[in-house]
Motif scaffolding. Structure first.
Motif, mmCIF file in Angstrom:
data_model
loop_
_atom_site.group_PDB
_atom_site.id
_atom_site.type_symbol
_atom_site.label_atom_id
_atom_site.label_comp_id
_atom_site.label_asym_id
_atom_site.label_seq_id
_atom_site.Cartn_x
_atom_site.Cartn_y
_atom_site.Cartn_z
ATOM 1 N N PHE A 20 0.836 -1.206 0.000
ATOM 2 C CA PHE A 20 0.000 0.000 0.000
ATOM 3 C C PHE A 20 0.871 1.257 0.000
ATOM 4 N N THR A 21 1.933 1.237 0.802
ATOM 5 C CA THR A 21 2.848 2.385 0.837
ATOM 6 C C THR A 21 3.517 2.586 -0.511
ATOM 7 N N LEU A 22 3.966 1.501 -1.135
ATOM 8 C CA LEU A 22 4.597 1.605 -2.457
ATOM 9 C C LEU A 22 3.608 2.127 -3.497
ATOM 10 N N GLY A 23 2.347 1.708 -3.404
ATOM 11 C CA GLY A 23 1.341 2.206 -4.341
ATOM 12 C C GLY A 23 1.102 3.698 -4.212
ATOM 13 N N ILE A 24 1.036 4.198 -2.983
ATOM 14 C CA ILE A 24 0.867 5.632 -2.757
ATOM 15 C C ILE A 24 2.081 6.404 -3.281
ATOM 16 N N ILE A 25 3.264 5.829 -3.110
ATOM 17 C CA ILE A 25 4.481 6.486 -3.609
ATOM 18 C C ILE A 25 4.440 6.609 -5.130
ATOM 19 N N VAL A 26 3.969 5.547 -5.814
ATOM 20 C CA VAL A 26 3.856 5.597 -7.274
ATOM 21 C C VAL A 26 2.884 6.686 -7.705
ATOM 22 N N VAL A 27 1.732 6.786 -7.015
ATOM 23 C CA VAL A 27 0.756 7.834 -7.337
ATOM 24 C C VAL A 27 1.371 9.218 -7.139
ATOM 25 N N TYR A 28 2.116 9.372 -6.062
ATOM 26 C CA TYR A 28 2.752 10.665 -5.776
ATOM 27 C C TYR A 28 3.770 11.039 -6.847
ATOM 28 N N ARG A 29 4.573 10.060 -7.263
ATOM 29 C CA ARG A 29 5.601 10.358 -8.282
ATOM 30 C C ARG A 29 4.964 10.648 -9.635
ATOM 31 N N VAL A 30 3.833 10.003 -9.943
ATOM 32 C CA VAL A 30 3.137 10.314 -11.196
ATOM 33 C C VAL A 30 2.625 11.751 -11.166
ATOM 34 N N GLY A 31 2.085 12.162 -10.022
ATOM 35 C CA GLY A 31 1.564 13.522 -9.914
ATOM 36 C C GLY A 31 2.627 14.593 -10.037
ATOM 37 N N THR A 32 3.861 14.283 -9.662
ATOM 38 C CA THR A 32 4.930 15.276 -9.779
ATOM 39 C C THR A 32 5.356 15.513 -11.224
ATOM 40 N N ASN A 33 4.827 14.737 -12.156
ATOM 41 C CA ASN A 33 5.179 14.902 -13.566
ATOM 42 C C ASN A 33 3.987 15.306 -14.436
ATOM 43 N N VAL A 34 2.853 15.626 -13.810
ATOM 44 C CA VAL A 34 1.665 16.058 -14.560
ATOM 45 C C VAL A 34 1.606 17.576 -14.529
ATOM 46 N N PRO A 35 1.805 18.271 -15.667
ATOM 47 C CA PRO A 35 1.809 19.749 -15.664
ATOM 48 C C PRO A 35 0.418 20.303 -15.414
ATOM 49 N N ILE A 36 0.365 21.485 -14.837
ATOM 50 C CA ILE A 36 -0.921 22.126 -14.571
ATOM 51 C C ILE A 36 -1.393 22.848 -15.833
ATOM 52 N N PRO A 37 -2.696 23.090 -15.985
ATOM 53 C CA PRO A 37 -3.195 23.802 -17.171
ATOM 54 C C PRO A 37 -2.693 25.251 -17.192
ATOM 55 N N GLY A 38 -2.485 25.748 -18.411
ATOM 56 C CA GLY A 38 -2.034 27.119 -18.576
ATOM 57 C C GLY A 38 -0.542 27.292 -18.708
ATOM 58 N N VAL A 39 0.215 26.191 -18.639
ATOM 59 C CA VAL A 39 1.675 26.248 -18.703
ATOM 60 C C VAL A 39 2.146 25.641 -20.014
ATOM 61 N N ASP A 40 3.076 26.326 -20.671
ATOM 62 C CA ASP A 40 3.693 25.798 -21.884
ATOM 63 C C ASP A 40 4.812 24.848 -21.467
ATOM 64 N N TYR A 41 4.545 23.555 -21.515
ATOM 65 C CA TYR A 41 5.475 22.571 -20.988
ATOM 66 C C TYR A 41 6.778 22.536 -21.788
ATOM 67 N N ARG A 42 6.693 22.805 -23.099
ATOM 68 C CA ARG A 42 7.920 22.802 -23.912
ATOM 69 C C ARG A 42 8.863 23.913 -23.470
ATOM 70 N N ASN A 43 8.325 25.096 -23.202
ATOM 71 C CA ASN A 43 9.173 26.191 -22.737
ATOM 72 C C ASN A 43 9.762 25.894 -21.364
ATOM 73 N N VAL A 44 8.986 25.214 -20.520
ATOM 74 C CA VAL A 44 9.504 24.841 -19.204
ATOM 75 C C VAL A 44 10.698 23.902 -19.349
ATOM 76 N N GLN A 45 10.564 22.891 -20.204
ATOM 77 C CA GLN A 45 11.668 21.960 -20.415
ATOM 78 C C GLN A 45 12.872 22.649 -21.041
ATOM 79 N N THR A 46 12.618 23.597 -21.932
ATOM 80 C CA THR A 46 13.715 24.352 -22.541
ATOM 81 C C THR A 46 14.501 25.112 -21.485
ATOM 82 N N CYS A 47 13.782 25.757 -20.555
ATOM 83 C CA CYS A 47 14.453 26.516 -19.500
ATOM 84 C C CYS A 47 15.192 25.597 -18.528
ATOM 85 N N ILE A 48 14.604 24.438 -18.239
ATOM 86 C CA ILE A 48 15.280 23.503 -17.332
ATOM 87 C C ILE A 48 16.564 22.965 -17.965
ATOM 88 N N ASP A 49 16.525 22.699 -19.271
ATOM 89 C CA ASP A 49 17.679 22.117 -19.956
ATOM 90 C C ASP A 49 18.770 23.135 -20.246
#
Length: 437
Positions: A20-49
């Motif tokens: 159960f703990t491992l399952g919650i961790i997987v859900v949490y890590r998936v959520g850390t990679n889902v961008p919020i609406p209104g953000v240009d994800y390509r520009n974000v990756q460009t700035c990070i890189d």
């Protein structure tokens, strides 16, 4: 240790908790990679890189969010609002009599304080989410990125409110996931999520050190950092486990034909009684002047001085002030979290005494004396551990998110030891051997 892990998974109820703990961790890590609406994800990756993130201002929150802050995802704020709310409530408990009375009520009072913590977490998430959206819209989230101002193309009120609501809901979801782990999983949920967030940034940070190195293709710098990391882990484990045990003797008394008391125990006073709280306090306090200068855009002499000294992690003034703040907050937090007079009164009430020390006020004075003596090495240890990223910045050419930095290594080791201890205790309840024989 591997045998103990195998036995843990062979035990049905313990296996359910671990899965159960491992399952919650997987859900949490998936959520850390889902961008919020209104953000240009390509520009974000460009700035990070291609650009250097403003780690001096946002590095702490980015570390606690597992790198989700700079990617502006639904879990961008991570558990930082909950940590801040918990610290604020803990400090207010000493100041506000109502909260102090709730704390003494037991389980019902603790549940009420937890409810207040949730409300304050949501309020802080709205405040921090608004600040993050404003920073992303102005392009100040990244330095030297040509498309930093285009991260949020649509700057209308509706899009801004949607982004803030999404990040606030993400923080509330993270808080709920942490409570689920605490209730139905293994260990403290918030600590586990904090552990995972910090550990998730280790591989990329270590590989970045290797890529930036110049000796033998970066492998010498990489090996040196790994060696320093292992030494630091050993040092932190040694100090975190160190404690001063004050012996306590309970008087023997007769009630009818039965004898009560007469037992011996001890009061464990840890060398690092404050934990990682002083480091978080000091880092947060040093970020305030830098934030003021950044958003004021002033060219005055005071702004230039702050930017060159307080906002620069390698400046002498920043290092000295950071160290002094950690020492101060270590003593401050120990003073509000451990009350020698209350401990002495409880001992006197139940017939306990320290051998050679009179009960009552002399016991409280003795406990204060011992606590002050062991807090000095604990605070100095915290200050030295916290300065490791600065030394890495100068010695290895690493960024400020040095993987074996003070805050991260303290949390990683502390949470790891506590989680292993809980699993080990549940194994021992079923007559299994622990991780260490």
């Amino acid at each position: 240790m591997l045998t103990a892990f195998a036995r843990a998974f062979k035990t049905p109820d313990l296996r359910k908790k671990l899965l159960f703990t491992l399952g919650i961790i997987v859900v949490y890590r998936v959520g850390t990679n889902v961008p919020i609406p209104g953000v240009d994800y390509r520009n974000v990756q460009t700035c990070i890189d291609n650009a250097e993130a403003n780690s001096g201002l946002f590095g702490l929150v980015n570390m606690f969010s597992g790198g989700a802050l700079l990617q502006i995802t639904i879990f961008a704020l991570g558990i930082m609002p909950y940590i801040t709310a918990s610290i604020i409530l803990q400090l207010l408990t000493v100041v506000i009599p109502r909260l102090e009375a709730l704390k003494k009520e037991g389980q019902s009072g603790t549940a009420k304080i937890t409810q207040y913590t949730r409300y304050l977490t949501v309020a802080l998430a709205i405040l921090q989410g608004t600040g993050l959206v404003a920073t992303a819209r102005s392009g100040a989230l990244f330095q030297g990125c040509p498309v930093a101002s285009q991260i949020v193309p649509d700057q209308s009120i509706f899009v801004t409110v949607t982004m803030v609501i999404t990040m606030t809901a993400g923080t509330a979801l993270v808080m709920w996931l942490g409570e689920l782990i605490t209730d139905r999983g293994i260990g403290n949920g918030m600590s586990i999520l904090m552990f995972i967030s910090i550990a998730a940034t280790f591989p990329s940070a270590l590989w970045a050190i290797k890529e930036q190195g110049s000796l033998a293709g970066g492998w010498i710098e990489f090996g040196t950092v790994m060696l320093v990391g292992f030494v630091m882990v050993g040092l932190v484990v040694f100090v975190e486990q160190a404690q001063r045990r004050i012996p306590v003797q309970y008087a023997k008394r007769m009630v009818g034909r039965r004898s009560y008391g007469g037992t011996s125990t001890y009061i464990p006073l840890k060398v690092n009684q404050a934990g990682v709280i002083p480091v978080i306090f000091a880092a947060s306090l040093l970020y305030i002047p830098a934030l003021i200068v950044q958003f004021s855009s002033s060219t005055a002499g005071w702004a230039t001085w702050i930017e060159a000294n307080l906002a620069n992690p390698g400046a002498t003034a920043h290092i000295v002030l950071y160290f002094l703040l950690i020492v101060f907050f270590a003593f401050f937090y120990v003073a509000i979290s451990f009350n020698p007079e209350e401990v002495a009164d409880n001992m006197k009430k139940y017939g306990g005494f320290i051998p050679g020390i009179r009960a009552g006020r002399p016991t409280a004075e003795y406990l204060s004396y011992v606590l002050n003596r062991i807090t000095w090495p604990g605070s100095l240890y915290l200050g030295l551990i916290a300065l490791v990223p600065t030394m890495a910045l100068a010695g290895f050419g690493a960024n400020q998110n040095f993987p074996f930095g003070g805050t991260s290594i303290l949390i990683i080791v502390g949470v790891g030891l506590e989680t292993v201890r809980q699993i080990e205790s549940q194994l021992q309840q079923r007559n299994y051997e622990g991780f260490l024989r």
